[in-house]
Design a protein around this motif. Structure first.
Motif, PDB file in Angstrom:
ATOM      1  N   ALA A 172       0.814  -1.216   0.000  1.00 61.50           N
ATOM      2  CA  ALA A 172       0.000   0.000   0.000  1.00 61.50           C
ATOM      3  C   ALA A 172       0.847   1.266   0.000  1.00 61.50           C
ATOM      4  O   ALA A 172       0.333   2.366  -0.169  1.00 61.50           O
ATOM      5  N   SER A 173       2.149   1.126   0.165  1.00 65.64           N
ATOM      6  CA  SER A 173       3.029   2.295   0.199  1.00 65.64           C
ATOM      7  C   SER A 173       3.006   3.013  -1.138  1.00 65.64           C
ATOM      8  O   SER A 173       2.532   2.495  -2.150  1.00 65.64           O
ATOM      9  N   ASN A 174       3.532   4.231  -1.119  1.00 68.38           N
ATOM     10  CA  ASN A 174       3.690   5.003  -2.343  1.00 68.38           C
ATOM     11  C   ASN A 174       4.413   4.176  -3.408  1.00 68.38           C
ATOM     12  O   ASN A 174       3.968   4.077  -4.557  1.00 68.38           O
ATOM     13  N   LEU A 175       5.510   3.565  -2.987  1.00 66.46           N
ATOM     14  CA  LEU A 175       6.287   2.713  -3.893  1.00 66.46           C
ATOM     15  C   LEU A 175       5.449   1.523  -4.349  1.00 66.46           C
ATOM     16  O   LEU A 175       5.474   1.140  -5.522  1.00 66.46           O
ATOM     17  N   GLY A 176       4.689   0.957  -3.399  1.00 72.84           N
ATOM     18  CA  GLY A 176       3.859  -0.196  -3.720  1.00 72.84           C
ATOM     19  C   GLY A 176       2.818   0.122  -4.783  1.00 72.84           C
ATOM     20  O   GLY A 176       2.542  -0.694  -5.670  1.00 72.84           O
ATOM     21  N   GLN A 177       2.250   1.324  -4.700  1.00 75.26           N
ATOM     22  CA  GLN A 177       1.260   1.729  -5.700  1.00 75.26           C
ATOM     23  C   GLN A 177       1.904   1.877  -7.081  1.00 75.26           C
ATOM     24  O   GLN A 177       1.316   1.510  -8.100  1.00 75.26           O
ATOM     25  N   MET A 178       3.129   2.434  -7.091  1.00 72.97           N
ATOM     26  CA  MET A 178       3.852   2.526  -8.370  1.00 72.97           C
ATOM     27  C   MET A 178       4.084   1.134  -8.938  1.00 72.97           C
ATOM     28  O   MET A 178       3.942   0.905 -10.140  1.00 72.97           O
ATOM     29  N   GLU A 219      -8.752  -1.124   4.222  1.00 74.52           N
ATOM     30  CA  GLU A 219      -8.797   0.082   3.389  1.00 74.52           C
ATOM     31  C   GLU A 219      -7.699   0.056   2.318  1.00 74.52           C
ATOM     32  O   GLU A 219      -7.857   0.616   1.241  1.00 74.52           O
ATOM     33  N   HIS A 220      -6.581  -0.610   2.640  1.00 70.75           N
ATOM     34  CA  HIS A 220      -5.509  -0.730   1.646  1.00 70.75           C
ATOM     35  C   HIS A 220      -5.894  -1.717   0.544  1.00 70.75           C
ATOM     36  O   HIS A 220      -5.513  -1.544  -0.613  1.00 70.75           O
ATOM     37  N   ASN A 279      -4.343  -9.720   2.873  1.00 63.49           N
ATOM     38  CA  ASN A 279      -4.382  -8.824   4.023  1.00 63.49           C
ATOM     39  C   ASN A 279      -3.908  -9.564   5.277  1.00 63.49           C
ATOM     40  O   ASN A 279      -4.546 -10.529   5.713  1.00 63.49           O
ATOM     41  N   THR A 280      -2.815  -9.098   5.866  1.00 64.89           N
ATOM     42  CA  THR A 280      -2.264  -9.767   7.059  1.00 64.89           C
ATOM     43  C   THR A 280      -3.228  -9.718   8.236  1.00 64.89           C
ATOM     44  O   THR A 280      -3.078 -10.486   9.183  1.00 64.89           O
ATOM     45  N   SER A 281      -4.210  -8.828   8.199  1.00 66.84           N
ATOM     46  CA  SER A 281      -5.171  -8.739   9.300  1.00 66.84           C
ATOM     47  C   SER A 281      -6.276  -9.792   9.218  1.00 66.84           C
ATOM     48  O   SER A 281      -7.021  -9.981  10.173  1.00 66.84           O
ATOM     49  N   VAL A 340       1.799 -10.086  -6.267  1.00 68.61           N
ATOM     50  CA  VAL A 340       1.083 -10.420  -5.039  1.00 68.61           C
ATOM     51  C   VAL A 340       1.318  -9.275  -4.055  1.00 68.61           C
ATOM     52  O   VAL A 340       2.450  -9.021  -3.633  1.00 68.61           O
ATOM     53  N   ASN A 341       0.241  -8.565  -3.729  1.00 65.31           N
ATOM     54  CA  ASN A 341       0.313  -7.390  -2.859  1.00 65.31           C
ATOM     55  C   ASN A 341      -0.059  -7.771  -1.432  1.00 65.31           C
ATOM     56  O   ASN A 341      -1.191  -8.178  -1.178  1.00 65.31           O
ATOM     57  N   ILE A 342       0.865  -7.624  -0.486  1.00 65.96           N
ATOM     58  CA  ILE A 342       0.554  -7.880   0.917  1.00 65.96           C
ATOM     59  C   ILE A 342       0.318  -6.538   1.615  1.00 65.96           C
ATOM     60  O   ILE A 342       1.166  -5.647   1.558  1.00 65.96           O
TER      61      ILE A 342
END
Lengths: 366, 366
Positions: free
Chosen positions: B174-180, B200-201, B215-217, B193-195
């Motif tokens: 979800a980070s800025n870098l992650g979105q890029m 909301e992320h 989602n780790t939650s 694969v996005n963790i």
């Protein structure tokens, strides 16, 4: 169909059962040979299946059998083998008594060979002729450990050379494999930093001609390690312990040596590439890596079989030839005790070989 | 000689002192340019020097300055910077007001550029013209983060492609870098694969078109991760957390997926090569690796600068061109707050940006 005695290890219902049982002896086909086993070593890599972290002290021992509790998380962690009766014993030596159709397999009949059957704690084994080493006049006892340790030690040096390294750290240097590595590195002009735990191991390696030996029991161990890295340029190491902080300590020492040579501070640490390989799990605890050496490091698992597959046939043949030539010198192994298949499963033997003390290897003579 | 305001960070006597000070403005020479800075982001990689693990809650704050205790082992662990007044700020954007002799440096005079001075929290910076990106009509705010995150995200994809991978795991997606990275992977047909840690992320990344989000939650996080690895073939990942067990969890999931596909039990685990890179230290605790995935794994540090040095000029120029073309789309950054150099060192600001919450990046506008 004839049968032979063989050791099997089964993990089921939270318990590890290891026993001697009669099993059918298969007919060799193709490039297979049938070997009447005379000697097989108990290596740490065998213990993973044979005993692992089972509660051996409180196990039930009976003739040719023991049953031990396997604690969590190790029981669940080995889900893939639950209920499966696994053979044990990577390597050994014996006489070829039958062979498949292939010309090479047939040529081995009647010869004593070192072999890698994966079922070595048996009276009879099926083995791949391609991995057999004809022993000539060499005894089965002298040839029993011709594969795992020699090829692994040679594999370390091959790996180092392939990555342009001229120095190696070995973190369990007094082991049988460690002693082979001392001799190989001398022959190949590779600098070797030997990490040992006891003063008697320092003396023993000195006797083999090792020049850089550091002792974890000394108060100035870390300073010794840094000095040895500085002198040899060893930023490349092999560790059979796995758990704990030995690899972390090596990375820290490498970084301290490298950063002393830096003229400018870098928040990211030195540019010096640092690499460690874990090739065993003498300690089954977690590997701990602290954020103390920047980002210029790599930690990797190392195993013989994938290394050999990757190295290619030509390299493997060259390595095997070197082992054969040095079997009673560079690659000589020694044993604390010889045991039969039944003796191998007694409480006394199990509790002794399962601790994997340096220089106390067992040989199974079925 | 003119002077300009600049932020310095000094670690000495157990304390971290960060302050705004007047410093001489150097003359650019050769391929250097002098940039009047207009905007510079506070990235996690800047915080390593700016704040690190210092006790910021109990620090002494005064105008343009704070002094905080640096706890052990972090104080001793940064021995190389003790007593050295370090500039801070990797990247930013501003106007070139003077240049060295080189033709390219001279051509930038009067232009707004993104630059990588390493001293970006300053009124004036000396920067390498070769790493400057002329921004044309793009604002300094929009161009301030043109280097670290965009080049790192592109670097991941370049690294994956160079190693023959067609899928990536990213553990802080979800980070800025992650979105890029989500956008780059879509463009380059790399499965991702996005963790993430929050629902909301998940929604946010779905909005960007991400298809594999775990989602780790969630209670079934590990099962989600295994399913995503199975669907994508992602045995290759990047982790900015460093400490704890996130890389361990990824290795475990990779191994579980790989071993499900195995037809035979192997004591050494699957043959599937598994690789993770740690590229940040959001968690300064130790990295924990459990013995749960055999020996077919590699964990390595990953840093942008050595990657770029290794990748070669041609690749770097291609990557820079791609960043420039996508600066207001693929590589757009957003900021929670703009602060001056003095405001940046207030308790309120420091305690806010130092926690590195997702989507709450600060921009320094000197």
């Amino acid at each position: 169909m004839t049968t032979g005695k063989q050791i099997f290890s089964t993990l089921a219902d939270g318990k590890l059962t290891v026993e001697v049982a009669e099993a059918p002896v298969a007919e060799p086909t193709g490039n297979q040979v049938l070997v009447r086993m005379e000697a097989a070593p108990i290596n740490p890599s065998d213990l993973a299946i044979l005993t692992g972290p089972a509660d051996l002290a409180n196990a039930e021992y009976s003739a040719g059998k023991f049953v031990a509790d396997m604690p969590e998380p190790f029981y669940s962690g080995q889900k893939a083998r639950h209920g499966i009766r696994l053979p044990v014993g990577n390597e050994g030596a014996g006489e070829v008594v039958a062979a498949g159709d292939s010309e090479y397999a047939q040529s081995l009949v009647g010869q004593r060979v070192a072999c890698v059957p994966g079922t070595a704690y048996s009276e009879y084994c099926i083995a791949d002729a391609g991995l057999c080493l004809p022993l000539g006049d060499i005894s089965a006892e002298a040839g029993a450990s011709a594969f795992v340790n020699p090829m692994t030690a040679l594999g370390f040096v091959e790996t180092a050379k392939a990555e342009g390294q001229s120095a190696i750290i070995h973190t369990a240097a007094a082991s049988n494999l460690g002693q082979m590595l001392v001799k190989i590195c001398q022959q190949d002009d590779i600098a070797l930093v030997n990490i040992v735990r006891k003063q008697e191991h320092v003396e023993m390696l000195k006797g083999l001609g090792a020049t850089h030996i550091v002792n974890t029991s000394d108060d100035d161990f870390f300073a010794q390690l840094c000095a040895a890295i500085d002198e040899t340029g060893a930023y490349f190491g092999f560790d059979p312990i796995g758990g704990g902080q030995m690899t972390d300590t090596c990375f820290k020492a490498m970084e301290q040596v490298a950063s002393r040579k830096m003229t400018e501070f870098s928040r990211y640490g030195s540019d010096q590439a640092k690499k460690m390989f874990i090739y065993g799990r003498l300690d089954l605890g977690p590997t701990i890596l602290t954020p103390a050496y920047g980002f210029g490091w790599t930690l990797s698992g190392w195993l013989l079989t994938p290394f050999l597959q990757h190295a290619g046939m030509e390299t493997v043949i060259r390595m095997r030839q070197r082992v054969l030539e040095g079997l009673t010198s560079t690659f000589a192994s020694s044993y604390k005790a010889n045991v039969t298949l039944e003796e191998m499963l007694t409480k006394e033997a199990v509790l002794d070989y399962s601790v994997m003390r340096t220089g106390e290897k067992y040989l199974v003579t079925p």
